[in-house]
Design a protein around this motif. Structure first.
Motif, PDB file in Angstrom:
ATOM      1  N   LEU A 188       0.847  -1.144  -0.125  1.00 27.30           N
ATOM      2  CA  LEU A 188      -0.250   0.037  -0.014  1.00 27.30           C
ATOM      3  C   LEU A 188       0.881   1.101   0.110  1.00 27.30           C
ATOM      4  O   LEU A 188       0.393   2.356  -0.507  1.00 27.30           O
ATOM      5  CB  LEU A 188      -1.039   0.076   1.077  1.00 27.30           C
ATOM      6  N   ALA A 189       1.874   1.118   0.501  1.00 26.06           N
ATOM      7  CA  ALA A 189       2.967   2.373   0.650  1.00 26.06           C
ATOM      8  C   ALA A 189       3.151   2.893  -0.893  1.00 26.06           C
ATOM      9  O   ALA A 189       3.467   4.091  -1.130  1.00 26.06           O
ATOM     10  CB  ALA A 189       4.262   2.126   1.326  1.00 26.06           C
ATOM     11  N   VAL A 190       3.139   2.011  -1.958  1.00 30.32           N
ATOM     12  CA  VAL A 190       3.364   2.421  -3.202  1.00 30.32           C
ATOM     13  C   VAL A 190       2.312   2.338  -4.344  1.00 30.32           C
ATOM     14  O   VAL A 190       2.242   2.527  -5.396  1.00 30.32           O
ATOM     15  CB  VAL A 190       4.456   1.549  -4.019  1.00 30.32           C
ATOM     16  N   HIS A 191       1.154   1.871  -3.491  1.00 34.24           N
ATOM     17  CA  HIS A 191      -0.130   2.051  -4.172  1.00 34.24           C
ATOM     18  C   HIS A 191      -1.163   2.448  -3.424  1.00 34.24           C
ATOM     19  O   HIS A 191      -2.474   2.041  -3.226  1.00 34.24           O
ATOM     20  CB  HIS A 191      -0.498   0.540  -4.456  1.00 34.24           C
ATOM     21  N   ARG A 192      -1.072   3.948  -3.070  1.00 34.84           N
ATOM     22  CA  ARG A 192      -1.994   4.623  -2.202  1.00 34.84           C
ATOM     23  C   ARG A 192      -3.355   4.900  -2.953  1.00 34.84           C
ATOM     24  O   ARG A 192      -4.244   5.102  -2.434  1.00 34.84           O
ATOM     25  CB  ARG A 192      -1.325   5.964  -1.852  1.00 34.84           C
ATOM     26  N   ALA A 193      -3.121   5.004  -4.127  1.00 34.84           N
ATOM     27  CA  ALA A 193      -4.379   5.301  -4.966  1.00 34.84           C
ATOM     28  C   ALA A 193      -4.952   4.145  -5.632  1.00 34.84           C
ATOM     29  O   ALA A 193      -5.842   4.316  -6.529  1.00 34.84           O
ATOM     30  CB  ALA A 193      -3.916   6.462  -6.369  1.00 34.84           C
ATOM     31  N   ASP A 194      -4.229   2.969  -5.364  1.00 31.89           N
ATOM     32  CA  ASP A 194      -5.216   1.692  -5.914  1.00 31.89           C
ATOM     33  C   ASP A 194      -5.046   0.688  -4.818  1.00 31.89           C
ATOM     34  O   ASP A 194      -4.280  -0.319  -5.015  1.00 31.89           O
ATOM     35  CB  ASP A 194      -4.261   1.343  -7.246  1.00 31.89           C
ATOM     36  N   VAL A 195      -6.012   0.685  -3.996  1.00 30.25           N
ATOM     37  CA  VAL A 195      -5.711  -0.196  -2.820  1.00 30.25           C
ATOM     38  C   VAL A 195      -6.007  -1.657  -3.234  1.00 30.25           C
ATOM     39  O   VAL A 195      -5.537  -2.535  -2.970  1.00 30.25           O
ATOM     40  CB  VAL A 195      -6.849   0.183  -1.948  1.00 30.25           C
ATOM     41  N   ALA A 196      -6.685  -1.947  -4.514  1.00 30.60           N
ATOM     42  CA  ALA A 196      -7.016  -3.222  -5.103  1.00 30.60           C
ATOM     43  C   ALA A 196      -5.958  -3.764  -5.526  1.00 30.60           C
ATOM     44  O   ALA A 196      -5.699  -5.215  -5.576  1.00 30.60           O
ATOM     45  CB  ALA A 196      -8.220  -3.139  -6.245  1.00 30.60           C
ATOM     46  N   ALA A 197      -4.882  -3.116  -5.947  1.00 31.91           N
ATOM     47  CA  ALA A 197      -3.563  -3.724  -6.249  1.00 31.91           C
ATOM     48  C   ALA A 197      -2.916  -4.637  -5.194  1.00 31.91           C
ATOM     49  O   ALA A 197      -2.161  -5.276  -5.639  1.00 31.91           O
ATOM     50  CB  ALA A 197      -2.649  -2.550  -6.999  1.00 31.91           C
ATOM     51  N   CYS A 198      -3.297  -4.297  -3.989  1.00 29.76           N
ATOM     52  CA  CYS A 198      -2.727  -5.166  -2.904  1.00 29.76           C
ATOM     53  C   CYS A 198      -3.641  -6.139  -2.362  1.00 29.76           C
ATOM     54  O   CYS A 198      -3.562  -6.677  -1.223  1.00 29.76           O
ATOM     55  CB  CYS A 198      -2.347  -3.961  -1.829  1.00 29.76           C
ATOM     56  N   SER A 199      -4.817  -6.584  -3.080  1.00 33.02           N
ATOM     57  CA  SER A 199      -5.576  -7.460  -2.645  1.00 33.02           C
ATOM     58  C   SER A 199      -5.199  -8.726  -3.294  1.00 33.02           C
ATOM     59  O   SER A 199      -4.453  -8.918  -4.077  1.00 33.02           O
ATOM     60  CB  SER A 199      -7.020  -7.120  -3.328  1.00 33.02           C
ATOM     61  N   THR A 200      -6.012  -9.767  -2.851  1.00 42.21           N
ATOM     62  CA  THR A 200      -6.009 -11.325  -3.511  1.00 42.21           C
ATOM     63  C   THR A 200      -7.152 -11.867  -3.510  1.00 42.21           C
ATOM     64  O   THR A 200      -8.178 -11.779  -2.831  1.00 42.21           O
ATOM     65  CB  THR A 200      -4.883 -12.213  -2.441  1.00 42.21           C
ATOM     66  N   THR A 201      -7.396 -12.523  -4.511  1.00 47.40           N
ATOM     67  CA  THR A 201      -8.648 -13.393  -4.672  1.00 47.40           C
ATOM     68  C   THR A 201      -8.654 -14.076  -3.600  1.00 47.40           C
ATOM     69  O   THR A 201      -7.726 -14.754  -3.244  1.00 47.40           O
ATOM     70  CB  THR A 201      -8.591 -14.076  -6.017  1.00 47.40           C
ATOM     71  N   ARG A 202      -9.995 -14.567  -3.103  1.00 50.24           N
ATOM     72  CA  ARG A 202     -10.065 -15.521  -2.111  1.00 50.24           C
ATOM     73  C   ARG A 202      -9.617 -16.874  -2.421  1.00 50.24           C
ATOM     74  O   ARG A 202      -9.058 -17.775  -1.777  1.00 50.24           O
ATOM     75  CB  ARG A 202     -11.626 -15.630  -1.696  1.00 50.24           C
ATOM     76  N   THR A 203      -9.711 -17.262  -3.589  1.00 47.09           N
ATOM     77  CA  THR A 203      -9.036 -18.581  -4.062  1.00 47.09           C
ATOM     78  C   THR A 203      -7.658 -18.783  -3.906  1.00 47.09           C
ATOM     79  O   THR A 203      -7.348 -19.805  -3.410  1.00 47.09           O
ATOM     80  CB  THR A 203      -9.732 -18.963  -5.786  1.00 47.09           C
ATOM     81  N   ALA A 204      -7.111 -17.592  -4.514  1.00 46.35           N
ATOM     82  CA  ALA A 204      -5.790 -17.672  -4.235  1.00 46.35           C
ATOM     83  C   ALA A 204      -5.144 -17.699  -2.706  1.00 46.35           C
ATOM     84  O   ALA A 204      -4.212 -18.102  -2.288  1.00 46.35           O
ATOM     85  CB  ALA A 204      -5.016 -16.622  -5.007  1.00 46.35           C
ATOM     86  N   ALA A 205      -5.884 -16.679  -2.049  1.00 51.27           N
ATOM     87  CA  ALA A 205      -5.459 -16.703  -0.410  1.00 51.27           C
ATOM     88  C   ALA A 205      -5.942 -17.881   0.371  1.00 51.27           C
ATOM     89  O   ALA A 205      -5.419 -18.019   1.180  1.00 51.27           O
ATOM     90  CB  ALA A 205      -6.310 -15.260   0.029  1.00 51.27           C
ATOM     91  N   THR A 206      -6.717 -18.577  -0.169  1.00 55.03           N
ATOM     92  CA  THR A 206      -6.966 -19.921   0.465  1.00 55.03           C
ATOM     93  C   THR A 206      -6.301 -21.191  -0.148  1.00 55.03           C
ATOM     94  O   THR A 206      -6.793 -22.375   0.484  1.00 55.03           O
ATOM     95  CB  THR A 206      -8.524 -19.967   0.904  1.00 55.03           C
ATOM     96  N   ALA A 207      -5.491 -21.071  -1.286  1.00 55.72           N
ATOM     97  CA  ALA A 207      -4.998 -22.210  -1.755  1.00 55.72           C
ATOM     98  C   ALA A 207      -4.296 -23.106  -0.968  1.00 55.72           C
ATOM     99  O   ALA A 207      -4.370 -24.161  -1.353  1.00 55.72           O
ATOM    100  CB  ALA A 207      -4.353 -21.652  -3.220  1.00 55.72           C
TER     101      ALA A 207
END
Length: 279
Positions: A188-207
């Motif tokens: 987020l320090a480098v994507h302050r205007a694009d929070v979604a860039a630091c998200s993860t799909t639920r499928t990938a996050a629970t794989a």
């Protein structure tokens, strides 16, 4: 809470009142980990006690670093319900009946085996009304290059739960948290205007988190199971919900967010441990 999780996916920019701040997030544990968690070489620990020390209702929170992670919420619940909660946690040492690989020192984690034996003895002495078990399953190993499979995880946890079921009135497994692809404070320090860039799909996050295996072990032993996924993700797991930073690293929630979850956690626990369960 579920509405807030759903709304989080719409966020684009970092809130100006983000809490904790990106600069302080990695240290936002919400508890004294040096006092409440056993060190790498320790095989025993005096438990942290939350809530009412004189209570007739004994609750034990037991696990690896994820046990400590849930302390901020459990502390709120213990105070509200007048429970005496004792915390037994050792990072990188899940409760399962498996000899884990110490990935930092590249050797079998013998101290973890000894710690589990110690805690089992303490639980037997306490005879808690409620025992909460929680573990981090992501990328755990039993040897160099030997990842523990979902089947291994379910078998190991089943063995542990069968033992613990005889020592407590009610056992509840608190499910594993999803793992993000990037550490939110850094991302987020480098994507302050694009929070979604630091998200993860639920499928990938629970794989590679073995929640289904944990639910299966709980069901087969008569333990309760609480999934935490609805409190964190929809189809995507966002690093910010409301104005709160959810994760302090890829694997652990911030103490601030965990404290916010105390109400939903309490409701979930009471489904398995109703107020009239203690006579």
């Amino acid at each position: 809470m579920l509405d807030a999780v759903g709304e989080a996916a719409k966020r684009r920019t970092l809130p100006v009142d983000l809490t904790p701040s990106l600069a302080t997030a990695t240290g936002d544990l919400g508890f004294d980990n040096e006092r409440c968690e056993a060190g790498p070489r320790a095989v025993r620990i005096e438990p942290c006690v939350l809530g009412d020390r004189a209570s007739a209702t004994d609750v034990v929170l037991y696990g690896d670093s994820h046990a400590g992670m849930w302390v901020p919420a459990m502390s709120e619940i213990a105070e509200r319900r007048d429970w005496r909660v004792q915390v037994f946690g050792k990072p990188a040492c899940p409760t399962l009946n498996i000899t884990f690989w110490n990935q930092r020192e590249q050797r079998p984690f013998a101290e973890c085996d000894q710690f589990r034996t110690f805690v089992t003895g303490r639980i037997a002495a306490i005879k808690p009304e409620l025992l909460i078990v929680t573990n981090e399953s992501y990328s755990q190993k039993r040897g160099p290059g030997q990842l523990i499979t979902p089947g291994d995880w379910q078998d190991g946890l089943t063995h542990t739960l069968r033992t613990l079921k005889g020592l407590a009135r009610q056992v509840v497994v608190l499910g594993d948290t999803p793992v993000l692809e990037q550490s939110p404070p850094q991302c987020l320090a480098v994507h302050r205007a694009d929070v979604a860039a630091c998200s993860t799909t639920r499928t990938a996050a629970t794989a590679r988190t073995w929640n289904a295996a944990e639910a299966g072990a709980a069901k087969s032993t008569g333990a309760g199971y609480v999934s935490v996924l609805p409190w964190l993700c929809t189809g995507v797991c966002m690093p910010v919900i409301g104005n709160v930073l959810v994760y302090r690293n890829r694997f652990h929630l911030t103490g601030t967010y965990v404290r916010m979850l105390n109400g939903v956690l309490e409701e979930a626990l009471l489904e398995h441990f109703p107020p009239d369960a203690v006579s």
